[in-house]
Scaffold this active site. Structure first.
Site, short mmCIF file in Angstrom:
data_model
loop_
_atom_site.label_atom_id
_atom_site.label_comp_id
_atom_site.label_asym_id
_atom_site.label_seq_id
_atom_site.Cartn_x
_atom_site.Cartn_y
_atom_site.Cartn_z
CE LYS A 43 -3.83 -2.51 1.99
NZ LYS A 43 -4.66 -2.91 3.14
CD GLN B 270 -3.52 -4.62 6.17
OE1 GLN B 270 -3.60 -3.60 5.50
NE2 GLN B 270 -3.97 -5.78 5.72
CG ASP C 44 -9.75 -0.35 4.54
OD1 ASP C 44 -9.38 -0.84 3.46
OD2 ASP C 44 -9.04 -0.37 5.57
N1 GUN Z 1 -6.95 -7.02 5.83
C1 GUN Z 1 -7.27 -7.79 4.77
N2 GUN Z 1 -7.84 -7.05 3.79
C2 GUN Z 1 -7.89 -5.78 4.25
C3 GUN Z 1 -8.34 -4.56 3.69
O1 GUN Z 1 -8.87 -4.46 2.58
N3 GUN Z 1 -8.19 -3.45 4.48
C4 GUN Z 1 -7.66 -3.50 5.72
N4 GUN Z 1 -7.57 -2.38 6.42
N5 GUN Z 1 -7.21 -4.63 6.27
C5 GUN Z 1 -7.33 -5.76 5.53
#
Ligand code: GUN
Length: 284
Positions: free
Chosen positions: A54, A98, A121
């Site tokens: 990211k 995350q 998100d």
């Molecule tokens: N953990 C697995 N997929 C995601 C996601 O799309 N966003 C976040 N914040 N954590 C995750």
């Protein structure tokens, strides 16, 4: 194989390049650029990889990223304090924590602490609600990415029978709302569905997010269906990645199919970057 491959790597690169061009314009005119705060609690190796990717995407596009790597023992109160500080910071457009967070932290409390206008998100109940009522809000990145894969491959959605396998908050449920918004007729199946193969066989567009390697075989798929595979499973013997769909079998009868890796996966980060730009525009 007769199915046409839907190339998620290519389509995600196009989206990132579109955002890069828009960010370069901002930079050239002396404006502030979009800023994403990324928070990781603990040292889960998979989460570390996701967070790194990211941050790399931010760097590629030209966004500013702020990184918070917190100790496993961080308390919920400390994490919520950091989120509160970032909520109030006018230079921060998006906040991402995350998942999963360590067990002593309540995931819902974290999601609800993020200001809905920085929730890139799309997990906050306000944004989930807006998706249901059709108001503008942030949409969960993986389902939003699947809509882009379909649209950019010129696949019509209106009036089509869409069957979704899996009912998670991150994929299945928001996918249902998005396909409904695109005028599909939508069925959601799950672990308790009777005759799941029969139900899936009705689908013009079959979207599979159940987390079981090669769960969907050719017996689940109508001739000429579009098959979208959200699964990422690692084969214990070969160590290779595989999806929730038996690609070798199903690609013989589908009209379009996403590969794993290189299908849905790369779209999640591209749509996160898209959401960050939307957040930036809301804040300017
Ligand atoms: N953990 C697995 N997929 C995601 C996601 O799309 N966003 C976040 N914040 N954590 C995750």
């Amino acid at each position: 194989m007769s199915a046409q491959l839907i190339d998620g790597k290519l389509i995600s690169a196009q989206i990132k390049d579109e955002l890069k061009a828009k960010t370069e314009e901002l930079f050239a005119s002396g404006k502030r650029v979009p800023t994403l705060a990324v928070i990781l609690v603990g040292s889960d190796p998979a989460s570390q990889v996701y967070v790194r990717n990211k941050k790399k995407a931010c760097e590629y596009i030209g966004y500013k990223s702020l990184s918070y790597e917190l100790d496993e023992k961080t308390t919920q109160e400390e994490l919520l304090e950091l989120i509160d500080k970032l909520n109030k910071d006018p230079e921060v457009d998006g906040i991402l924590v995350q998942m999963p967070v360590p067990k002593h932290i309540d995931e819902n409390a974290v999601i609800e602490a993020i200001s809905p206008d920085k929730d890139v998100d799309g997990f906050h109940p306000v944004n989930v609600g807006k998706l249901c009522t059709g108001e503008k809000g942030f949409v969960s990145c993986t389902p939003a990415g699947i809509i882009q894969l379909l649209k950019r491959s010129n696949i019509d959605i209106t009036g089509k029978e869409c069957v979704i396998v899996g009912r998670s908050n991150i994929v299945g449920k928001p996918m249902m709302m998005l396909m409904l918004r695109e005028n599909a007729t939508v069925t959601v199946t799950h672990s308790k569905t009777k005759d799941i193969a029969e139900v899936c066989k009705r689908a013009d567009i079959l979207i599979v997010a159940i987390g079981k390697a090669k769960f969907v075989t050719k017996d689940f798929v109508k001739d000429g269906a579009v098959v979208i595979d959200v699964g990422i499973n690692r084969n214990a013997e070969t160590g290779k990645l595989c999806g929730d769909v038996d690609f070798e079998e199903v690609s013989q009868i589908a009209s379009y199919i996403t590969p794993v890796p290189g299908g849905v996966g790369p779209m999640t980060i591209a749509m996160l970057m898209y959401n960050c730009f939307e957040a930036y525009e809301m804040h300017c």
